[in-house]
Design a protein around this motif. Structure first.
Motif, PDB file in Angstrom:
ATOM      1  N   TYR A  38       0.492  -0.901   0.090  1.00 15.43           N
ATOM      2  CA  TYR A  38       0.024  -0.007   0.110  1.00 15.43           C
ATOM      3  C   TYR A  38       1.314   1.126   0.113  1.00 15.43           C
ATOM      4  O   TYR A  38       0.137   2.241  -0.585  1.00 15.43           O
ATOM      5  N   ASN A  39       2.191   0.979   0.696  1.00 12.34           N
ATOM      6  CA  ASN A  39       2.847   2.423   0.564  1.00 12.34           C
ATOM      7  C   ASN A  39       4.409   1.525  -0.503  1.00 12.34           C
ATOM      8  O   ASN A  39       5.398   2.177  -0.021  1.00 12.34           O
ATOM      9  N   LEU A  40       4.272   1.308  -1.207  1.00 13.80           N
ATOM     10  CA  LEU A  40       5.537   1.238  -1.541  1.00 13.80           C
ATOM     11  C   LEU A  40       6.273   2.182  -2.474  1.00 13.80           C
ATOM     12  O   LEU A  40       7.625   2.535  -3.319  1.00 13.80           O
ATOM     13  N   GLU A  41       5.081   3.157  -2.975  1.00 13.39           N
ATOM     14  CA  GLU A  41       6.545   4.433  -2.879  1.00 13.39           C
ATOM     15  C   GLU A  41       7.296   4.935  -1.687  1.00 13.39           C
ATOM     16  O   GLU A  41       8.401   5.546  -2.357  1.00 13.39           O
ATOM     17  N   GLY A  42       7.415   4.912  -0.746  1.00  9.39           N
ATOM     18  CA  GLY A  42       8.178   4.194   0.583  1.00  9.39           C
ATOM     19  C   GLY A  42       9.413   3.781   0.451  1.00  9.39           C
ATOM     20  O   GLY A  42      10.713   4.497   0.790  1.00  9.39           O
ATOM     21  N   LEU A  43       9.199   2.358  -0.739  1.00  7.56           N
ATOM     22  CA  LEU A  43      10.634   2.164  -1.137  1.00  7.56           C
ATOM     23  C   LEU A  43      11.941   2.908  -2.047  1.00  7.56           C
ATOM     24  O   LEU A  43      13.146   3.226  -2.311  1.00  7.56           O
ATOM     25  N   GLN A  44      10.997   4.394  -2.868  1.00  2.40           N
ATOM     26  CA  GLN A  44      11.487   5.745  -3.413  1.00  2.40           C
ATOM     27  C   GLN A  44      12.792   6.034  -3.147  1.00  2.40           C
ATOM     28  O   GLN A  44      14.088   6.041  -3.535  1.00  2.40           O
ATOM     29  N   THR A  45      13.102   6.288  -1.149  1.00  2.37           N
ATOM     30  CA  THR A  45      13.821   6.246  -1.106  1.00  2.37           C
ATOM     31  C   THR A  45      15.674   5.400  -0.443  1.00  2.37           C
ATOM     32  O   THR A  45      15.987   5.967  -0.326  1.00  2.37           O
ATOM     33  N   VAL A  46      14.999   4.181  -0.417  1.00  2.00           N
ATOM     34  CA  VAL A  46      15.852   3.353  -0.021  1.00  2.00           C
ATOM     35  C   VAL A  46      16.990   3.336  -1.669  1.00  2.00           C
ATOM     36  O   VAL A  46      16.143   2.533  -2.792  1.00  2.00           O
ATOM     37  N   THR A  47      17.828   3.389  -1.731  1.00  2.93           N
ATOM     38  CA  THR A  47      18.910   3.550  -2.383  1.00  2.93           C
ATOM     39  C   THR A  47      19.728   2.631  -2.960  1.00  2.93           C
ATOM     40  O   THR A  47      20.080   2.034  -3.917  1.00  2.93           O
ATOM     41  N   ASP A  48      19.854   1.859  -1.897  1.00  4.74           N
ATOM     42  CA  ASP A  48      20.911   0.467  -1.751  1.00  4.74           C
ATOM     43  C   ASP A  48      19.756  -1.092  -0.754  1.00  4.74           C
ATOM     44  O   ASP A  48      20.088  -0.528   0.306  1.00  4.74           O
ATOM     45  N   HIS A  49      20.805  -1.599  -1.110  1.00  6.11           N
ATOM     46  CA  HIS A  49      20.171  -3.197  -0.077  1.00  6.11           C
ATOM     47  C   HIS A  49      18.701  -3.004   0.321  1.00  6.11           C
ATOM     48  O   HIS A  49      18.344  -3.750   0.708  1.00  6.11           O
ATOM     49  N   LYS A  50      17.556  -3.019  -0.984  1.00 10.96           N
ATOM     50  CA  LYS A  50      16.309  -2.830  -0.301  1.00 10.96           C
ATOM     51  C   LYS A  50      15.976  -4.395   0.019  1.00 10.96           C
ATOM     52  O   LYS A  50      15.592  -4.276   1.413  1.00 10.96           O
ATOM     53  N   GLY A  51      16.856  -5.485  -0.573  1.00 12.57           N
ATOM     54  CA  GLY A  51      15.800  -6.603  -0.597  1.00 12.57           C
ATOM     55  C   GLY A  51      16.364  -6.831   1.291  1.00 12.57           C
ATOM     56  O   GLY A  51      15.757  -7.864   2.258  1.00 12.57           O
ATOM     57  N   SER A  52      17.370  -7.090   1.068  1.00 11.80           N
ATOM     58  CA  SER A  52      17.958  -7.208   2.958  1.00 11.80           C
ATOM     59  C   SER A  52      18.248  -6.311   3.592  1.00 11.80           C
ATOM     60  O   SER A  52      17.316  -7.130   4.894  1.00 11.80           O
ATOM     61  N   LEU A  53      17.200  -4.736   2.979  1.00 14.26           N
ATOM     62  CA  LEU A  53      16.649  -3.889   3.830  1.00 14.26           C
ATOM     63  C   LEU A  53      15.051  -4.947   4.792  1.00 14.26           C
ATOM     64  O   LEU A  53      14.615  -4.859   6.191  1.00 14.26           O
ATOM     65  N   LEU A  54      14.563  -4.939   3.600  1.00 18.10           N
ATOM     66  CA  LEU A  54      13.244  -5.427   3.765  1.00 18.10           C
ATOM     67  C   LEU A  54      13.119  -6.435   4.511  1.00 18.10           C
ATOM     68  O   LEU A  54      12.221  -7.228   5.898  1.00 18.10           O
TER      69      LEU A  54
END
Length: 652
Positions: free
Chosen positions: A36-52
């Motif tokens: 519902y808030n996928l736009e929040g991932l726009q600020t995550v510039t690296d390691h998205k998978g590991s951070l999630l």
């Protein structure tokens, strides 16, 4: 012996299934929050998978804590009764019912958290109780909003699934109840082991558990951190923190110390200290003496909605054109994130006291401010709003602090009240013109304050009017409508005999949150438009120095008023410059100067210090620049606590 122990341990598989059921539902809601808030991932510039992955792992710890609390009383009671051989079917039914009721509450909080998370960029907290004084208005506003209705339907659907599964676990448990009393010696180790695990899960406790809450803030990205939190945990901790004795008030230092620091910071004159620690004489030399003042508090009109501040969707053509011919303060921030913060700070010049609703405290604060000072200088004062004037205690607070009258929903024809937020903006402006004409006929200047409402959920654009938005999104369409309504207001006003002897002031009560802001407190939630239009002066002037809502009062007084004693925390930003501004987002306090952003968290997390002008630099400089951080912290603490001591004194 081992077989007997295994059989007895099997009885505890049913509570485990209940526990895992709760974890599964928490995980589902966390996934919904993510998508519902996928736009929040726009600020995550690296390691998205590991951070999630880490967010969901940390989230499991919070979910487990909540489930251990939910199950603590039923499980402990059931275990003791089981040891005593008294765990009968009807007792078991009662324990499952209690567990179900507690988790149904959790499901309700999780469903309510969805729109809250999107609107405020943070998990739900106890500020929702600030709707207490106008519950009917709040309920109506919720159920007229399609998004809230969607999540209400989701809640009911999930509720049905949960009850059905829980009932199935209960029936299995009943079928497997032992026919005779269990062996105490073989069952006791299992009970004690289960209680030990429950205690480990409950470690952290609801309340001010600094260590536990810090687990959620493991990354520099606000969305990822908020995703890891459990909304039930966040809601309950904020509530219990509010009601804990001693936490009703801010108390970082003694009041006398706060007053001394604030007096030096705001250059207060000691000879007026009896009026206010920060009091000082203001010699106005007004450019437009005794002109009427029309002040429009624009609901949720964030600066980022305007083309002037980078928006490319042409949502506010009128405001953008007006900014070009006005005094436009381009670096203005709201004191808080709620309408009551905006009204309180804008008109009365005091900062928002974090989670405190200062328009709804007892005894009623007696404030100096724009309305009270202009009234003393011979002005007539009126406040217009679109909806129920009891909401946020506006009626009592404003009429008790300088306003002669208030025009709200009770005054409009019932046929014009089209939604929970009352009449549309344009109708309120049109309705006000004859009334302002009557005030003008009294040959005394007036202060007319408008609180718009259309740019607030439930979003509603009237039909049968000469306006059609080009946006398909309802949230953006109402921004267009609010802008069009302001254009119509100025058209109506320009035909009035009082127009040329009036200044028009436009400022938002707060902005709106956007996940694409890099910092945890989104700039979009606080950066707001502030402009002053003087008819006949077509050349605009951009003013870039930092400003905050508390500055509106002394700035307007500097344009139209006589000399006065300023007892507030605002300055005339036409002539003066802040060394720092302070604003709060409920449980987060921010202090900003021209280069640094200091962020304090009331839940005990470590503060942050950021060089916000360095292209959104997320490096925390607190350890590298401790003196600068401490100075900004002291400044922010002193201003808020000094303000509190002035308007909300300790009960005698």
């Amino acid at each position: 012996m081992k077989n007997k122990l295994f059989v007895k341990a099997g009885q505890f598989s049913f509570p485990l299934r209940v526990f895992l059921l709760g974890i599964a539902f928490f995980t589902v809601f966390r996934l919904i929050a993510l998508f519902y808030n996928l736009e929040g991932l726009q600020t995550v510039t690296d390691h998205k998978g590991s951070l999630l992955a880490e967010a969901f792992l940390v989230g499991f710890r919070f979910d487990a804590l909540v489930m251990c609390f939910v199950m603590s009383i039923p499980f402990l009671t059931g275990s003791l009764l089981y040891l005593a051989g008294k765990l009968h079917r009807y007792v078991l039914a009662a324990l499952y019912t209690l567990t179900g009721i507690l988790f149904i509450f959790c499901l309700l909080v999780m469903a309510a958290d969805m729109p809250f998370l999107q609107y405020f960029c943070k998990r739900i907290n106890d500020t929702i109780f600030n709707w207490n004084n106008a519950g009917g208005f709040g309920v109506k506003m919720i159920f007229e909003n399609i998004k809230f209705c969607v999540f209400a339907i989701l809640y009911l659907g999930v509720l049905g699934v949960y009850i059905r599964i829980l009932r199935g676990i209960y029936k299995d448990h009943v079928r497997n109840l032992p026919l005779s009393a269990p062996s105490f010696s073989t069952t006791l180790p299992v009970v004690l082991g289960s209680i030990a695990l429950l205690s480990v899960g409950m470690k952290g406790r609801f309340g001010n558990d600094d260590k536990m809450i810090s687990k959620a803030f493991f990354s520099p990205y606000g969305f990822v951190n908020q995703l890891s939190l459990n909304p039930v945990y966040n809601f309950c901790t904020s509530y219990f923190d509010r009601i804990r004795p001693g936490n009703e008030r801010l108390h970082w230092m003694s009041d006398s110390e706060a007053q001394m620091i604030a007096q030096a910071d705001m250059q207060g004159d000691p000879q007026y200290a009896a009026l206010s620690p920060v009091a000082r004489m203001q010699h106005t030399q007004a450019s437009y003496p005794r002109r009427n003042v029309v002040l429009v508090l624009m609901e949720s009109m964030a600066a980022h909605r305007m083309k002037r501040y980078g928006n490319r969707e042409n949502l506010t053509p009128f405001l953008d054109s007006l900014a070009g011919i006005s005094y436009c303060f381009d670096s203005t921030f709201s004191s808080g994130i709620h309408t009551y913060n905006g009204i309180y700070s804008t008109i009365y010049g005091h900062p928002a006291l974090m989670n405190k609703h200062m328009m709804d405290v007892t005894p009623l604060p007696q404030m100096d401010g724009l309305s009270t000072t202009l009234k003393k200088q011979g002005y007539q004062t009126v406040f217009f709003l679109t909806h129920n004037e009891a909401f946020d205690n506006m009626h009592t607070f404003l009429l008790g602090n300088g306003y002669d009258s208030m025009i709200g929903q009770k005054d409009y024809p019932e046929s014009e009240v089209l939604s929970a937020v009352g009449v549309p903006d344009e109708y309120m402006y049109r309705y006000s013109m004859p009334l302002l004409g009557q005030l003008y006929a009294n040959h005394k200047p007036f202060l007319a304050t408008f609180m718009s409402g259309s740019n607030h959920a439930p979003y509603f654009v009237p039909e049968n009017i000469p306006f059609r938005p080009h946006s398909s999104s309802s949230e953006k369409a109402v921004v267009e409508y609010a802008d069009w309504s302001l254009r119509k207001m100025m058209e109506y006003a320009s035909k009035q005999p009082w127009y040329d002897s009036t200044i028009f002031v436009f400022i938002a009560d707060h902005g709106v949150s956007m996940w694409n802001d890099r910092y945890e407190v989104p700039f979009s939630l606080h950066h707001i438009p502030f402009m002053i239009y003087v008819p006949g002066e077509a050349q605009g002037k951009a003013i870039g120095r930092l400003a905050v809502q508390t500055d509106l009062y002394p700035t307007i007084m500097g344009l139209v008023g006589s000399d006065y004693i300023n007892t507030t925390f605002g300055i005339d930003v036409m002539k003066e410059r802040h060394n720092a501004i302070v604003y709060s987002s409920d449980d987060i306090l921010t202090c900003m100067n021209d280069s640094l952003l200091y962020v304090y968290h009331s839940n005990g997390r470590k503060p942050g210090l950021f060089k916000y002008r360095n292209n959104g630099d997320l490096t925390n400089y607190m350890n590298l620049m401790p003196d600068a951080g401490k100075n900004m912290e002291t400044k922010a603490f002193a201003r808020l606590q000094c303000s509190q001591s002035m308007v909300w004194p300790l009960k005698r």
